[in-house]
Design an enzyme around this catalytic site. Structure first.
Site, short mmCIF file in Angstrom:
data_model
loop_
_atom_site.label_atom_id
_atom_site.label_comp_id
_atom_site.label_asym_id
_atom_site.label_seq_id
_atom_site.Cartn_x
_atom_site.Cartn_y
_atom_site.Cartn_z
N LYS A 117 9.70 7.18 10.46
CA LYS A 117 8.30 7.14 10.89
C LYS A 117 8.14 6.10 12.00
O LYS A 117 7.44 6.32 12.99
CB LYS A 117 7.42 6.78 9.68
CG LYS A 117 6.08 6.19 10.01
CD LYS A 117 5.08 7.26 10.25
CE LYS A 117 3.70 6.80 10.62
NZ LYS A 117 3.31 5.45 10.37
N SER A 123 0.16 3.78 5.59
CA SER A 123 -0.82 2.93 4.90
C SER A 123 -2.15 2.94 5.65
O SER A 123 -3.21 2.81 5.06
CB SER A 123 -0.30 1.50 4.78
OG SER A 123 0.93 1.51 4.10
N ASN A 178 0.87 -1.19 0.00
CA ASN A 178 0.00 0.00 0.00
C ASN A 178 0.91 1.24 0.00
O ASN A 178 0.85 2.09 0.88
CB ASN A 178 -0.97 0.00 1.19
CG ASN A 178 -2.02 1.09 1.04
OD1 ASN A 178 -2.15 1.97 1.87
ND2 ASN A 178 -2.75 1.06 -0.05
N HIS A 204 7.09 5.72 1.45
CA HIS A 204 7.83 4.57 0.94
C HIS A 204 8.69 4.97 -0.26
O HIS A 204 9.86 4.58 -0.37
CB HIS A 204 6.86 3.48 0.46
CG HIS A 204 6.05 2.84 1.55
ND1 HIS A 204 4.67 2.92 1.58
CD2 HIS A 204 6.40 2.11 2.64
CE1 HIS A 204 4.21 2.25 2.63
NE2 HIS A 204 5.24 1.75 3.29
P1 AMP Z 1 5.45 -0.25 6.30
O1 AMP Z 1 5.02 -0.57 4.91
O2 AMP Z 1 4.48 0.59 7.05
O3 AMP Z 1 5.91 -1.47 7.07
O4 AMP Z 1 6.73 0.68 6.14
C1 AMP Z 1 7.83 0.26 5.40
C2 AMP Z 1 8.97 1.23 5.62
O5 AMP Z 1 8.54 2.53 5.22
C3 AMP Z 1 9.38 1.35 7.09
O6 AMP Z 1 10.81 1.48 7.14
C4 AMP Z 1 8.70 2.60 7.53
O7 AMP Z 1 9.35 3.26 8.59
C5 AMP Z 1 8.77 3.44 6.27
N1 AMP Z 1 7.76 4.49 6.27
C6 AMP Z 1 6.42 4.35 6.43
N2 AMP Z 1 5.81 5.55 6.42
C7 AMP Z 1 6.80 6.47 6.29
C8 AMP Z 1 6.82 7.90 6.24
N3 AMP Z 1 5.71 8.62 6.36
N4 AMP Z 1 8.03 8.52 6.10
C9 AMP Z 1 9.16 7.79 6.00
N5 AMP Z 1 9.21 6.45 6.04
C10 AMP Z 1 8.05 5.80 6.19
#
Ligand code: AMP
Length: 279
Positions: free
Chosen positions: A149, A186, A29, A34
């Protein structure tokens, strides 16, 4: 764009690769947060691999694993447009061929993993560390790109890599926000229109606390005022705390590298955010 769904194909590709590989693990998502990590990765490595996998091991029984947004076609489209060349999309059978009940796991240090999100999501960081270890062993990257984040996750993974002598360098990516300050997530897709209007108040509260966290500030008083502001706006706060950015130890007075951390529920959606203090 090459899309790997199995380990053998991924490993063969890795063996023939020239140059440095950066892994950007995600649960899909994909949003601009990302994509910023993917761009950052490309500045530091010749090859970038994005993994997309909603890891059941990091969700508690009452959490949103079943409803977590899964938008693979749209994600692949976005990655292609961003110039990403390689994606890994394993499924549960590949990641947990013997199920998840009786497997080896990676236990992160207690001091980092039982506070903040670890207190309200027991087992969450065991799931995160275990799946990341598996991805690292499958893809063998030199660089692992993680977003600020999930700052607690970043610190835990840095410590885990060091404790286990894994030769992987973590590249942290700055937290990316919507124009109104809401951190990209997401889970923002779960917010109703009315909740979406209120949601930026979480970031606004943290920025306000960060600005007021100058030397001698009354940290418990600031936290209490921030908590009340969130509650009045309709949030159900889980935590709102000033902690050291390395040890994640709770602080009662501001110090350099301190961060405000918050998690709060807005309706059914759990939002997290963090802001480094400016004082
Ligand atoms: P997730 O898909 O939520 O597991 O996130 C995957 C990666 O993207 C992780 O390293 C998160 O910390 C990073 N991430 C998610 N949202 C953000 C954001 N708003 N800014 C920077 N990195 C993000």
């Amino acid at each position: 764009m090459a899309i790997f769904k199995d380990i053998a194909g991924l490993r063969q590709w890795r063996q023939n690769l020239r140059g440095t590989l950066a892994l950007v693990p995600t649960m899909g998502n994909l949003h601009d947060g990302h994509l910023a990590l993917v761009k950052l990765a490309a500045t530091r490595a010749e090859q970038v691999l994005v993994s997309i996998y909603v890891n059941p091991l990091q969700f508690g029984p009452q959490e949103d694993f079943a409803n977590y947004p899964r938008t693979l076609d749209q994600d692949l489209q976005r990655l292609q447009e961003a110039g990403c060349q390689t994606v890994f999309t394993p499924d549960d059978g590949l990641m947990y061929p013997r199920g998840r009940q009786d497997i080896s796991v990676v236990m992160p240090p207690r001091s980092l993993s039982t506070v903040l999100c670890g207190a309200s999501r027991p087992g969450h960081f065991v799931g995160v560390c275990t799946v990341l270890n598996k991805l690292l062993h499958m893809a063998s990257p030199e660089i692992l790109v993680l977003g600020e984040k999930d700052y607690q996750q970043l610190r835990i993974v840095q410590q885990m890599l060091s404790d286990l002598n894994l030769n992987v360098q973590v590249l942290p990516g700055p937290l990316q926000r919507e124009p109104d300050g809401l951190a990209y997530s997401s889970r923002n897709t779960f917010l109703s229109l009315a909740e979406r209007q209120v949601a930026p108040l979480l970031a606004a509260t943290l920025f306000d606390l960060a600005r007021r966290s100058i030397s001698g500030a009354d940290v418990p008083g600031l936290a209490a005022a921030g908590w009340e502001r969130l509650e009045q706006a309709g949030f159900l706060p889980d935590y709102l705390e000033l902690r050291d950015g390395q040890s994640l130890r709770a602080l009662t007075t501001p110090q350099p590298d301190a961060r405000w951390f918050a998690a709060a529920r807005l309706g059914q959606t759990r939002l997290i955010d963090n802001v480094i203090i400016s004082g």
